[in-house]
Write an enzyme that holds these catalytic residues in place. Structure first.
Site, PDB file in Angstrom:
ATOM      1  N   PHE A   1       0.851  -1.191   0.000  1.00  0.00           N
ATOM      2  CA  PHE A   1       0.000   0.000   0.000  1.00  0.00           C
ATOM      3  C   PHE A   1       0.887   1.241   0.000  1.00  0.00           C
ATOM      4  CE2 PHE A   1      -4.234  -1.637   1.932  1.00  0.00           C
ATOM      5  CZ  PHE A   1      -4.235  -2.677   1.014  1.00  0.00           C
ATOM      6  N   GLU A   2       0.667   2.121  -0.943  1.00  0.00           N
ATOM      7  CA  GLU A   2       1.467   3.335  -1.064  1.00  0.00           C
ATOM      8  C   GLU A   2       0.545   4.545  -1.172  1.00  0.00           C
ATOM      9  OE1 GLU A   2       4.376   2.995  -4.182  1.00  0.00           O
ATOM     10  OE2 GLU A   2       4.944   0.948  -3.624  1.00  0.00           O
ATOM     11  N   GLY A   3       1.159   5.706  -1.354  1.00  0.00           N
ATOM     12  CA  GLY A   3       0.381   6.937  -1.574  1.00  0.00           C
ATOM     13  C   GLY A   3      -0.558   7.250  -0.430  1.00  0.00           C
TER      14      GLY A   3
END
Length: 607
Positions: A392-394
């Site tokens: 999971f990024e951003g």
């Protein structure tokens, strides 16, 4: 905000007398009521006896002779790194009483406050007085409050500030006595890496210290605690003491607890040194498409990039092979599945990686959580995969305002993700492989900042992976933080470290293994992971991401962490001989770069 204006000068005796009477009346109306029994309860509030009676965090305070407001000394406090130079004193007070706290300060962003009041804790501050300025606040104690902590501090990155003539006016309380030794210490739960303890509450105690083998490893405000970061199938000795403003009791009688066997978060049959890589299976880029059957045997864990949601908040994850128009050499789905089985037969693990740079996933509702579990299960079952990688990024993870303790998160996107992964773990059992690939912003930055912070204004994503890692540590196979595409991050030496060299990987990895106080709060320490749960994440080539590290520097980092040699200026907090290995973005980019990354890994570990 303080407003100032031009000074008004009165002329004539009548004007002077009127102004004097008006000022006196105003002072009488605004001054706090003080009874004859009230006294100044602060010990050494003028700092004439140095720091006697005061506790200044990280040696940030000193008594100086100039500048001073009165007497011979004042307090000089110096914020540094993630420390804001808090100096505090615990004072005995009476329940249901009113107190006035005051101090003279000089400097930028100086705070004065009281905590533990039993009612509403108070603080006041001034932005940037060039001369001495008085700060004053009042508070009432609760019906059972017998002590409060008064404090001053500055702000992160600001210059020195000064404090003098600090007073607390109000009725003095009865002397506080050291609490009794806690009784009834027992084990309430065991896992492969944690022991939950409880004991009888002690009258007059404000907190408790938990000791493992004679070393303090945890603090608690109530009669229970969980000690984490332990080794499976290992016996540990525990004791507990009670504390309050008067001091600490003796330690309790010791008990022994043995952790359970590994399996939940163990190696799930990984080799002692593992190489992890991402395979661009659903898209093409400049690195070219690599078929599953063409992945070399060097790779022990292959993460399929990426499963992505149908919308940011749906929780419905989909995965498919790269379209032929985009990847002309893509294999058929049948060939892909057969190649996965062949890899698994050779002892390799193949996982579905969820998220990535473009795949924002926010499980903001229980419906999204349930859709996540259902859709991820379908992908795992369809391709016969070994587990899940969370990438999971951003803006996928962030902490709501007021969610300040990584040990008990309340933000729905965090709580629902933890619940979803636990459901998947329960469905597939102990052989389920769980890995995570967060960015440094979401993990190591938590040493300085966590969420929006106590006064708001910080990025709510700071440290947001910490509650997920902590809650799932007993299920976690590997954590490989992305040591790339990162700004400078402060290490445990309170120095900033920049990506691209051995130093960055040494400092960032040491933080994961040693543990650290979250947002500098020593009462909220993120416990270190086991070395076999940690791999270092790096880009495979200069084209793969910012922060590429040459093979020579990678080897220096491994030397330092595993052997405690070639460490440079940073000294690790242990010799992490069981460090699991390396992760890279990506297998495709390593192939593009003539397999430099994987060949160096094989050469270093003699594969």
């Amino acid at each position: 905000m303080e407003r100032t204006g031009p000074t008004v000068r009165f002329s004539g005796l009548l004007a002077v007398c009127s102004a004097t009477l008006l000022a006196a009346a105003t002072l009488m109306a605004s001054a706090p009521t003080v009874s004859a029994a009230d006294a100044d309860l602060v010990r050494n509030g003028g700092f004439e006896a140095g720091l006697d009676g005061w506790n200044c965090a990280n040696r940030s305070g000193a008594a100086v002779t100039a500048p001073k407001r009165s007497g011979d000394h004042a307090l000089k406090a110096t914020p540094a790194g993630n420390d804001h130079a808090k100096c505090s004193q615990t004072i005995t007070v009476k329940p249901n009483s009113t107190y006035t706290l005051s101090a003279w300060v000089q400097g930028s962003h100086v705070y004065l406050g009281a905590s533990g009041t039993g009612t509403t804790d108070v603080s006041t501050w001034t932005q940037s007085p060039a001369a001495w300025k008085q700060l004053t606040t009042t508070f009432a104690t609760g019906p059972s409050t017998t002590s409060v902590s008064v404090y001053t501090h500055g702000w992160y990155g600001t210059p020195d500030h000064y404090v003098d003539d600090l007073t607390l006016i109000g009725p003095g309380g009865e002397p506080v006595v050291i609490p009794a030794v806690p009784a009834g210490l027992k084990t309430t739960a065991l896992t492969s890496s944690s022991v939950a303890l409880s004991w009888n509450a002690v009258s007059g105690a404000s907190g408790y210290h938990v000791y493992r083998g004679g070393t303090k490893v945890a603090t608690a405000t109530g009669p229970s605690a969980t000690v984490t970061g332990l080794t499976p199938s290992t016996a540990y000795s525990f004791q507990v003491s009670a504390t309050n403003a008067a001091g600490e009791s003796a330690k309790s009688a010791a008990i022994t607890a043995t952790t359970t066997e590994g399996g939940g978060g163990g190696d799930t049959k990984l080799p002692a040194r593992a190489l992890v890589g991402y395979l661009h299976s659903s898209f093409a880029n400049g690195s070219g498409y690599t078929r599953m059957a063409d992945v070399p045997d060097s790779w022990d864990v292959i993460n399929l990039a990426f499963g992505e949601p149908t919308s940011v908040t749906s929780g419905d994850i989909r995965f498919s092979l790269c379209p032929v128009a985009e990847c002309p050499n893509v294999e058929s789905e049948a060939e892909f599945k057969a190649a996965i089985k062949a890899k698994q037969a050779a002892g390799k693990k193949v996982l579905i990686s969820i998220g990535g740079q473009n795949g924002q996933v926010q499980l903001a509702s229980t419906a999204a959580r349930d859709a996540f579990v259902t859709s991820v299960s379908k992908i795992i079952d369809t391709y016969g995969l070994d587990g899940l990688d969370i990438d999971f990024e951003g803006h996928s993870l962030s902490l709501n305002t007021g969610d300040t303790d990584f040990r008990s998160p309340t933000s729905p996107v965090i709580v629902n993700l933890i619940s979803a992964v636990k459901s998947l773990k329960a469905k597939y059992g102990s052989d389920f492989v769980l890995t995570m690939a967060p960015e440094t912003f979401f993990v190591q930055l938590g040493y300085q900042f966590y969420g929006s912070g106590p006064w708001g204004g910080q990025d709510p994503r700071a440290g947001a992976y910490l509650p997920v890692i902590h809650a799932l540590r007993d299920d976690l196979t590997l954590l490989h933080v992305q040591d790339y595409n990162s700004g400078p991050i402060m290490g445990l030496d309170n120095q900033y470290h920049s990506m691209g060299g051995a130093d960055f990987h040494i400092a960032m990895t040491d933080m994961l293994l040693a543990g650290f106080p979250v947002a500098g709060d020593t009462g909220k320490v993120f416990p270190g992971l086991r070395p076999d749960q940690v791999a270092i994440g790096l880009p495979a080539s200069t084209q793969a991401g910012n922060g590429h590290t040459t093979p020579a520097e990678v080897n220096k980092a491994l030397d330092c962490l595993i052997k405690k040699t070639s460490c440079g200026s940073y000294q690790t907090h242990g010799t992490w001989s069981d460090l699991r290995g390396l992760m890279t973005w990506s297998i495709n980019w390593d192939r593009f770069n003539n397999w430099e990354f994987s060949r160096n890994f094989d050469g270093y570990f003699g594969n």
